[in-house]
Design an enzyme around this catalytic site. Structure first.
Site, PDB file in Angstrom:
ATOM      1  N   THR A 121      59.879  81.501 112.280  1.00 28.38           N
ATOM      2  CA  THR A 121      58.853  80.285 112.764  1.00 28.38           C
ATOM      3  C   THR A 121      59.626  79.183 113.020  1.00 28.38           C
ATOM      4  O   THR A 121      60.623  78.879 112.316  1.00 28.38           O
ATOM      5  CB  THR A 121      58.028  80.378 111.608  1.00 28.38           C
ATOM      6  OG1 THR A 121      58.753  79.745 110.396  1.00 28.38           O
ATOM      7  CG2 THR A 121      57.211  81.470 111.071  1.00 28.38           C
ATOM      8  N   ALA A 141      61.965  73.106 109.568  1.00 27.95           N
ATOM      9  CA  ALA A 141      62.079  73.815 108.312  1.00 27.95           C
ATOM     10  C   ALA A 141      61.374  75.026 108.594  1.00 27.95           C
ATOM     11  O   ALA A 141      60.298  75.259 108.305  1.00 27.95           O
ATOM     12  CB  ALA A 141      61.266  73.170 107.200  1.00 27.95           C
ATOM     13  N   CYS A 142      62.333  76.268 108.784  1.00 19.53           N
ATOM     14  CA  CYS A 142      61.622  77.413 109.405  1.00 19.53           C
ATOM     15  C   CYS A 142      61.841  78.586 108.338  1.00 19.53           C
ATOM     16  O   CYS A 142      62.691  78.603 107.269  1.00 19.53           O
ATOM     17  CB  CYS A 142      62.356  77.485 110.586  1.00 19.53           C
ATOM     18  SG  CYS A 142      62.202  76.279 111.750  1.00 19.53           S
ATOM     19  N   THR A 143      61.179  80.064 108.879  1.00 17.42           N
ATOM     20  CA  THR A 143      61.629  81.081 108.052  1.00 17.42           C
ATOM     21  C   THR A 143      62.023  82.225 109.210  1.00 17.42           C
ATOM     22  O   THR A 143      61.500  82.023 110.131  1.00 17.42           O
ATOM     23  CB  THR A 143      60.308  81.487 107.415  1.00 17.42           C
ATOM     24  OG1 THR A 143      59.889  80.380 106.486  1.00 17.42           O
ATOM     25  CG2 THR A 143      60.587  82.833 106.428  1.00 17.42           C
ATOM     26  N   GLU A 185      67.823  77.849 111.578  1.00 19.71           N
ATOM     27  CA  GLU A 185      67.175  77.910 110.388  1.00 19.71           C
ATOM     28  C   GLU A 185      67.708  76.950 109.828  1.00 19.71           C
ATOM     29  O   GLU A 185      68.655  77.022 109.428  1.00 19.71           O
ATOM     30  CB  GLU A 185      67.531  79.325 109.682  1.00 19.71           C
ATOM     31  CG  GLU A 185      66.843  79.470 108.304  1.00 19.71           C
ATOM     32  CD  GLU A 185      65.521  79.591 107.986  1.00 19.71           C
ATOM     33  OE1 GLU A 185      64.750  79.040 106.987  1.00 19.71           O
ATOM     34  OE2 GLU A 185      64.812  80.109 109.040  1.00 19.71           O
TER      35      GLU A 185
END
Length: 474
Positions: free
Chosen positions: A29, A8-10, A101
């Site tokens: 991230t 679970a990224c940004t 993502e």
């Protein structure tokens, strides 16, 4: 130890005319586990007599790869038991890729085109794509064809960049995807939702899609708009969890670059791309990737509002394994143009270390580290510093910030010096020069991390709850 949790990224993408120096930048991230080391490696250029076979250790997906594999940097897991997860890198052709993502598609579209159990997933994506692409646009088409042929096992977003173009590709269902070029003067922030909005099928310079995407949607009655083809609305989700988990991160990124625009952090209508109110520095991306709603009531570290300080999921959090900024600077050759900025561990407590794309090796400490702490691992050295600060944030936070600023200033100066020297260097000496400069940067950072860790450990000895101040009269 269980397998890797759902990532679970940004992500942040910046066009060349949106940045101060003309760089294209893609950044993300990688968030999954609080203690799950990442390594940093360089795969050399290789040529094979017969096509090598790729077999996923995660789900068994298999395919034959091309016989020529370009050199590329990568950040794989410490173990490939649950998949390779190389995640990010820059190849010898000057192309950067970050994957993925993680996102979600709705039940309507998945009901018609389900995800493929043994299809392509996040863990395989960089490995089967990055070594073989010559441009960002080529990367979109290359991976898109693989998705159409083999299917996808997950809903994902993928970032591509070269010196002139930045692309965001979204894989929604088993075989259908869409990609948009980020306008040169714009940026995008994405947080675990399908993000691409209206697609112009008559503009292939800026939009690419899976074969038959429009027909698929029309024949299966998936679009409720009479006028637009909004990929996010057709394929994505817009539920309450999104407005707590995903959209606030996009809101904060847009608030940072466009402070005069008032928006609701829980809005499902935040635009995919925006033009910032000023030109963007690389340091802006570093700040955002390490951010936690500073300056708002939603900041879990500094807010006095107990009701709101933990309401939204921040960009930087304990489950971040690494964060990267892949910067491609104009005019330079591929070896010098690309810088793989890598921050291991929790971004807010780490440092972005610059590695030139031309490197032929990475520091030994960046190739070490397993599920249990070990002092010879760069990942674990950064994690140790973060844990020491966590225990006494009000006391140690300023020391960390001071060190980060000092080190970042020195790294910026070192890059400036290295660039100047490299431009005068004969081609045959350039790669070794950039490799040694990158190794020196990493060694310097780890030295500063160790110094601060030693200082905090020493100071913390006096902070024990068992400490007792004896009456001097006794």
């Amino acid at each position: 130890m269980e397998g890797k949790e759902f990532s679970a990224c940004t992500s942040i993408l910046v066009g060349r005319k949106a940045s101060v120096d003309g760089s294209t930048m893609i950044a993300r991230t990688e968030d999954a586990k609080t203690a799950w080391p990442k390594h940093f490696v360089v795969h050399p250029h290789q040529e094979f007599q017969t096509a090598p076979e790729f077999i996923s250790p995660d789900n068994g997906f298999a395919m034959n790869l091309p016989t020529i594999r370009g050199k590329y940097t990568a950040t794989p897991e410490w173990t490939d038991k649950f998949g390779i997860f190389e995640e990010s890198g820059i190849n010898e052709y000057g192309v950067a890729m970050s994957a993925t993502e993680s996102a979600y598609a709705n039940d309507r579209v998945l009901g018609v085109d389900p995800l493929i159990e043994k299809g392509i997933g996040e863990e395989a994506m960089v490995t089967i794509t990055l070594p073989y692409i010559k441009s960002a646009r080529n990367g979109v088409k290359y991976l898109g064809k693989l998705i159409e042929k083999y299917g996808a096992s997950e809903t994902n977003g993928v970032l591509f960049a070269d010196q002139t173009e930045v692309w965001y590709l979204e894989i929604a269902t088993g075989h259908y995807w869409a990609a948009q070029r980020i306008p040169d003067n714009c940026y995008a922030v994405v947080g675990n939702q399908l993000a691409i909005q209206n697609i112009n099928f008559n503009d292939p310079q800026n939009f690419l899609t899976a074969t038959g995407l429009k027909k698929f949607v029309f024949e299966n009655h998936l679009n409720n708009s009479r006028t637009d083809f909004n990929f996010r609305e057709i394929f994505g989700t817009q539920d309450l969890s999104d407005s707590i988990y995903s959209t606030p991160r996009v809101w904060y990124g847009q608030r940072y670059f466009n402070p005069t625009i008032q928006q609701n952090p829980q809005s499902q209508q935040l635009p995919f791309v925006r033009q910032a109110e000023r030109l963007i520095y690389r340091e802006d991306l570093q700040f955002l990737l390490g951010s936690h709603y500073q300056g708002t009531d939603y900041d879990p570290l500094n807010s006095t509002n107990e009701k709101l300080k933990h309401k939204f999921r921040p960009i930087s959090l304990a489950k971040t394994q690494e964060a990267h900024i892949l910067q491609l600077r104009p005019e330079y050759s591929a070896e010098l143009s690309g810088i793989h900025w890598l921050a291991l561990g929790v971004t807010a407590q780490s440092i972005f270390v610059p590695f030139y794309a031309g490197i032929t090796q990475t520091p030994k400490s960046y190739q070490l580290g397993s599920a249990t702490y070990s002092s010879d691992s760069a990942y674990w050295q950064f994690k140790l510093l973060g844990i020491l600060v966590d225990a006494h944030y009000s006391l140690f936070g300023d020391s960390l910030a001071t060190m980060q600023k000092e080190v970042q200033t020195q790294l910026n100066h070192t890059i400036w010096q290295t660039d100047r020297q490299a431009q005068k260097m004969p081609t045959e000496k350039l790669v070794e020069f950039l490799t040694q400069a990158s190794l020196k940067n990493a060694a310097y950072v780890l030295e500063k991390v160790a110094e601060l860790s030693a200082e905090l450990i020493t100071t913390a000895t006096a902070l024990s709850p068992l400490d007792f101040k004896t009456d001097e009269n006794l």
